[in-house]
Design a protein around this motif. Structure first.
Motif, PDB file in Angstrom:
ATOM      1  N   ILE A 180       7.919   1.740 -10.218  1.00  0.00           N
ATOM      2  CA  ILE A 180       8.645   1.835  -8.942  1.00  0.00           C
ATOM      3  C   ILE A 180       7.908   2.738  -7.970  1.00  0.00           C
ATOM      4  O   ILE A 180       7.762   2.412  -6.782  1.00  0.00           O
ATOM      5  CB  ILE A 180      10.074   2.352  -9.192  1.00  0.00           C
ATOM      6  CG1 ILE A 180      10.876   1.329 -10.005  1.00  0.00           C
ATOM      7  CG2 ILE A 180      10.781   2.652  -7.878  1.00  0.00           C
ATOM      8  CD1 ILE A 180      12.156   1.892 -10.590  1.00  0.00           C
ATOM      9  N   LEU A 181       7.419   3.875  -8.450  1.00  0.00           N
ATOM     10  CA  LEU A 181       6.708   4.808  -7.576  1.00  0.00           C
ATOM     11  C   LEU A 181       5.408   4.201  -7.063  1.00  0.00           C
ATOM     12  O   LEU A 181       5.035   4.409  -5.900  1.00  0.00           O
ATOM     13  CB  LEU A 181       6.421   6.111  -8.327  1.00  0.00           C
ATOM     14  CG  LEU A 181       7.643   6.976  -8.641  1.00  0.00           C
ATOM     15  CD1 LEU A 181       7.234   8.197  -9.460  1.00  0.00           C
ATOM     16  CD2 LEU A 181       8.353   7.410  -7.365  1.00  0.00           C
ATOM     17  N   LEU A 182       4.716   3.430  -7.904  1.00  0.00           N
ATOM     18  CA  LEU A 182       3.492   2.775  -7.456  1.00  0.00           C
ATOM     19  C   LEU A 182       3.793   1.721  -6.387  1.00  0.00           C
ATOM     20  O   LEU A 182       3.061   1.598  -5.392  1.00  0.00           O
ATOM     21  CB  LEU A 182       2.777   2.134  -8.644  1.00  0.00           C
ATOM     22  CG  LEU A 182       2.081   3.098  -9.613  1.00  0.00           C
ATOM     23  CD1 LEU A 182       1.536   2.341 -10.823  1.00  0.00           C
ATOM     24  CD2 LEU A 182       0.956   3.852  -8.911  1.00  0.00           C
ATOM     25  N   LEU A 183       4.859   0.965  -6.580  1.00  0.00           N
ATOM     26  CA  LEU A 183       5.256  -0.013  -5.568  1.00  0.00           C
ATOM     27  C   LEU A 183       5.619   0.671  -4.252  1.00  0.00           C
ATOM     28  O   LEU A 183       5.231   0.213  -3.171  1.00  0.00           O
ATOM     29  CB  LEU A 183       6.443  -0.838  -6.080  1.00  0.00           C
ATOM     30  CG  LEU A 183       6.170  -1.806  -7.235  1.00  0.00           C
ATOM     31  CD1 LEU A 183       7.474  -2.420  -7.728  1.00  0.00           C
ATOM     32  CD2 LEU A 183       5.198  -2.891  -6.816  1.00  0.00           C
ATOM     33  N   PHE A 184       6.356   1.761  -4.358  1.00  0.00           N
ATOM     34  CA  PHE A 184       6.759   2.497  -3.161  1.00  0.00           C
ATOM     35  C   PHE A 184       5.538   3.086  -2.459  1.00  0.00           C
ATOM     36  O   PHE A 184       5.455   3.076  -1.223  1.00  0.00           O
ATOM     37  CB  PHE A 184       7.742   3.598  -3.550  1.00  0.00           C
ATOM     38  CG  PHE A 184       8.296   4.376  -2.385  1.00  0.00           C
ATOM     39  CD1 PHE A 184       8.997   3.739  -1.378  1.00  0.00           C
ATOM     40  CD2 PHE A 184       8.114   5.748  -2.300  1.00  0.00           C
ATOM     41  CE1 PHE A 184       9.511   4.444  -0.305  1.00  0.00           C
ATOM     42  CE2 PHE A 184       8.635   6.462  -1.233  1.00  0.00           C
ATOM     43  CZ  PHE A 184       9.327   5.811  -0.235  1.00  0.00           C
ATOM     44  N   LEU A 185       4.579   3.581  -3.233  1.00  0.00           N
ATOM     45  CA  LEU A 185       3.361   4.127  -2.638  1.00  0.00           C
ATOM     46  C   LEU A 185       2.595   3.052  -1.886  1.00  0.00           C
ATOM     47  O   LEU A 185       2.070   3.303  -0.794  1.00  0.00           O
ATOM     48  CB  LEU A 185       2.486   4.734  -3.740  1.00  0.00           C
ATOM     49  CG  LEU A 185       1.135   5.308  -3.287  1.00  0.00           C
ATOM     50  CD1 LEU A 185       1.343   6.435  -2.288  1.00  0.00           C
ATOM     51  CD2 LEU A 185       0.340   5.803  -4.475  1.00  0.00           C
ATOM     52  N   GLN A 186       2.533   1.849  -2.435  1.00  0.00           N
ATOM     53  CA  GLN A 186       1.845   0.763  -1.743  1.00  0.00           C
ATOM     54  C   GLN A 186       2.535   0.416  -0.434  1.00  0.00           C
ATOM     55  O   GLN A 186       1.883   0.128   0.574  1.00  0.00           O
ATOM     56  CB  GLN A 186       1.776  -0.461  -2.651  1.00  0.00           C
ATOM     57  CG  GLN A 186       0.861  -0.278  -3.856  1.00  0.00           C
ATOM     58  CD  GLN A 186       0.761  -1.526  -4.711  1.00  0.00           C
ATOM     59  OE1 GLN A 186       1.105  -2.616  -4.266  1.00  0.00           O
ATOM     60  NE2 GLN A 186       0.292  -1.373  -5.937  1.00  0.00           N
ATOM     61  N   VAL A 187       3.865   0.447  -0.444  1.00  0.00           N
ATOM     62  CA  VAL A 187       4.605   0.202   0.803  1.00  0.00           C
ATOM     63  C   VAL A 187       4.260   1.265   1.837  1.00  0.00           C
ATOM     64  O   VAL A 187       4.036   0.961   3.013  1.00  0.00           O
ATOM     65  CB  VAL A 187       6.116   0.180   0.527  1.00  0.00           C
ATOM     66  CG1 VAL A 187       6.903   0.108   1.841  1.00  0.00           C
ATOM     67  CG2 VAL A 187       6.485  -0.999  -0.354  1.00  0.00           C
ATOM     68  N   LEU A 188       4.204   2.529   1.410  1.00  0.00           N
ATOM     69  CA  LEU A 188       3.888   3.607   2.342  1.00  0.00           C
ATOM     70  C   LEU A 188       2.463   3.470   2.884  1.00  0.00           C
ATOM     71  O   LEU A 188       2.219   3.749   4.069  1.00  0.00           O
ATOM     72  CB  LEU A 188       4.039   4.964   1.645  1.00  0.00           C
ATOM     73  CG  LEU A 188       5.453   5.388   1.255  1.00  0.00           C
ATOM     74  CD1 LEU A 188       5.436   6.780   0.648  1.00  0.00           C
ATOM     75  CD2 LEU A 188       6.389   5.347   2.454  1.00  0.00           C
ATOM     76  N   LEU A 189       1.533   3.048   2.037  1.00  0.00           N
ATOM     77  CA  LEU A 189       0.153   2.848   2.493  1.00  0.00           C
ATOM     78  C   LEU A 189       0.083   1.791   3.589  1.00  0.00           C
ATOM     79  O   LEU A 189      -0.604   1.963   4.595  1.00  0.00           O
ATOM     80  CB  LEU A 189      -0.735   2.452   1.325  1.00  0.00           C
ATOM     81  CG  LEU A 189      -1.044   3.538   0.292  1.00  0.00           C
ATOM     82  CD1 LEU A 189      -1.769   2.950  -0.911  1.00  0.00           C
ATOM     83  CD2 LEU A 189      -1.869   4.649   0.920  1.00  0.00           C
ATOM     84  N   LEU A 190       0.825   0.700   3.394  1.00  0.00           N
ATOM     85  CA  LEU A 190       0.839  -0.364   4.402  1.00  0.00           C
ATOM     86  C   LEU A 190       1.539   0.073   5.674  1.00  0.00           C
ATOM     87  O   LEU A 190       1.081  -0.212   6.788  1.00  0.00           O
ATOM     88  CB  LEU A 190       1.497  -1.614   3.827  1.00  0.00           C
ATOM     89  CG  LEU A 190       0.724  -2.322   2.706  1.00  0.00           C
ATOM     90  CD1 LEU A 190       1.558  -3.458   2.130  1.00  0.00           C
ATOM     91  CD2 LEU A 190      -0.608  -2.852   3.204  1.00  0.00           C
ATOM     92  N   LEU A 191       2.655   0.787   5.518  1.00  0.00           N
ATOM     93  CA  LEU A 191       3.370   1.254   6.702  1.00  0.00           C
ATOM     94  C   LEU A 191       2.544   2.245   7.493  1.00  0.00           C
ATOM     95  O   LEU A 191       2.640   2.298   8.722  1.00  0.00           O
ATOM     96  CB  LEU A 191       4.692   1.909   6.268  1.00  0.00           C
ATOM     97  CG  LEU A 191       5.786   0.982   5.753  1.00  0.00           C
ATOM     98  CD1 LEU A 191       6.949   1.781   5.209  1.00  0.00           C
ATOM     99  CD2 LEU A 191       6.277   0.057   6.864  1.00  0.00           C
ATOM    100  N   GLY A 192       1.754   3.052   6.802  1.00  0.00           N
ATOM    101  CA  GLY A 192       0.940   4.040   7.491  1.00  0.00           C
ATOM    102  C   GLY A 192      -0.213   3.444   8.269  1.00  0.00           C
ATOM    103  O   GLY A 192      -0.716   4.062   9.204  1.00  0.00           O
ATOM    104  N   ALA A 193      -0.622   2.241   7.898  1.00  0.00           N
ATOM    105  CA  ALA A 193      -1.780   1.629   8.566  1.00  0.00           C
ATOM    106  C   ALA A 193      -1.388   0.806   9.775  1.00  0.00           C
ATOM    107  O   ALA A 193      -2.251   0.477  10.602  1.00  0.00           O
ATOM    108  CB  ALA A 193      -2.534   0.742   7.577  1.00  0.00           C
ATOM    109  N   TYR A 194      -0.087   0.458   9.923  1.00  0.00           N
ATOM    110  CA  TYR A 194       0.312  -0.417  11.033  1.00  0.00           C
ATOM    111  C   TYR A 194       1.453   0.195  11.817  1.00  0.00           C
ATOM    112  O   TYR A 194       2.037   1.171  11.405  1.00  0.00           O
ATOM    113  CB  TYR A 194       0.746  -1.788  10.478  1.00  0.00           C
ATOM    114  CG  TYR A 194      -0.388  -2.481   9.741  1.00  0.00           C
ATOM    115  CD1 TYR A 194      -1.411  -3.104  10.447  1.00  0.00           C
ATOM    116  CD2 TYR A 194      -0.442  -2.495   8.347  1.00  0.00           C
ATOM    117  CE1 TYR A 194      -2.443  -3.758   9.792  1.00  0.00           C
ATOM    118  CE2 TYR A 194      -1.472  -3.143   7.674  1.00  0.00           C
ATOM    119  CZ  TYR A 194      -2.469  -3.763   8.412  1.00  0.00           C
ATOM    120  OH  TYR A 194      -3.495  -4.396   7.768  1.00  0.00           O
TER     121      TYR A 194
END
Length: 355
Positions: free
Chosen positions: A341-355
């Motif tokens: 779950i934390l890895l999935l959430f981290l990936q979401v944050l990475l994408l949100l931070g780039a756009y």
């Protein structure tokens, strides 16, 4: 000092957000000076609130009353908070089960508690200085200096070979490195992935395609390498803005632990997850304060290792009425799920931070 005031403001903001999810329960006595009829709809009042429209019977028109409402809405949830907090800490399973079964008026709702906890956590983080770094020594500017230095050294070696007129194999090797360093400098200027090796053998920014997806590699990776400090700051800001995503991400994994038990529904898992996350945010608040006392750092680390799994075990066992063995094996599986779950959430944050 500004961090302290920013933290207090964030905590107050969290309380006001949480109040939107946690209105007054109605469990209060009529005010001695309230009118006989509701001032909003005119219906006769039989308690502290109108039975027709729900408005409070007694309304004030004083600045003192206004300030009381402000502090009341921002900093606490009447007496329900002090009923909920001990249960959340010491009897999380019973709190979860009682709320699911309908005892709502005496407890703070899980979503309100979660919102308040998240804002309070980041407020305290600001006050104690637990924030993302904004400056890095290995950014593009540093990489450019390293590449230029390495390029100058390779050109000096090439000049020495020209003067000594040594074998051509050595010359071709140096010329290849020079071409690679010149290409790396071009990539640094454009923000693309690049890779080069310094004179002491240190590899800088290895050129790789992290995902194979051009939009991500040229968007996310490029922005992270161009300004890692800004991206970390955006990740931190997005963490508390989108922390609620942890709830829908977690529910399917908890459901898998009880997929063959029809007694428990998705709503039960949502309450379980939200109260559990609420406890974790409040635990982080308490443990972050230990950073102000370096001599107690070992105590905070010990608490982080033992308290979360013990709390989850109690919440699983009593929230779902499980035996010791059933609660234990589900705790082990859930501990693995948490990392997913934390890895999935981290990936979401990475994408949100780039756009």
């Amino acid at each position: 000092m500004s961090d302290i005031f920013d933290g207090l403001g964030t905590a107050a903001e969290g309380g006001l957000f949480a109040r939107a999810f946690e209105p007054d329960s109605g469990a209060k006595s009529p005010h001695p000076h309230q009118p006989e009829n509701c001032l909003n709809c005119g219906a006769p009042l039989s308690g502290a609130y109108c039975s027709a429209c729900g408005q409070q019977g007694h309304v004030h028109r004083t600045i003192g009353g206004f300030m009381h409402d402000l502090m009341h809405g921002a900093l606490h949830f009447e007496g329900k908070f002090w009923h909920t907090l001990p249960m959340l800490v010491f009897k999380p399973g019973q709190l979860t089960r009682r709320y699911i079964e309908g005892q709502r008026a005496r407890f703070v709702s899980p979503m309100a508690l979660f919102l308040f906890g998240v804002f309070l956590m980041f407020a305290v983080f600001q006050m104690v200085g637990l924030t993302a770094p904004t400056e890095f020594g290995n950014g593009p500017a540093t990489a450019r200096v390293q590449a230029e230095t390495a390029l100058a050294q390779e050109k000096e070696k090439l000049a020495e070979l020209d003067a000594a007129e040594v074998e051509t194999g050595r010359r071709e090797e140096i010329e290849t490195r020079i071409a690679g360093l010149e290409r790396a400098l071009q990539l640094i200027d454009t923000g693309e992935n690049f890779s080069f090796q310094t004179a002491d053998g240190k590899r800088v920014y290895q050129e790789v395609n992290l995902t194979g997806i051009d939009a991500i590699d040229r968007g996310v990776v490029k922005k992270w390498r161009a300004n890692p400090g800004l991206m970390l700051y955006k990740m931190q800001a997005n963490f508390y803005k989108f922390s609620w995503l942890l709830i829908p991400l977690s529910i399917p994994f908890v459901w898998l632990l009880f997929a063959w038990k029809r007694r428990f529904r998705a709503y039960d898992h949502a309450i379980f997850v939200t109260y559990s996350l609420s406890f974790m945010t409040l635990l982080f608040v308490v443990l972050s304060l230990f950073t102000l006392l370096p001599s107690l750092g070992w105590l905070a680390m010990t608490a982080m290792v033992f308290i979360p799994p013990f709390h989850l075990y109690k919440q699983l066992r009593y929230g779902y009425d499980l035996s010791r063995f059933s609660a234990f094996w589900r705790l082990m599986v859930l501990s693995l799920f948490i990392w997913v779950i934390l890895l999935l959430f981290l990936q979401v944050l990475l994408l949100l931070g780039a756009y």
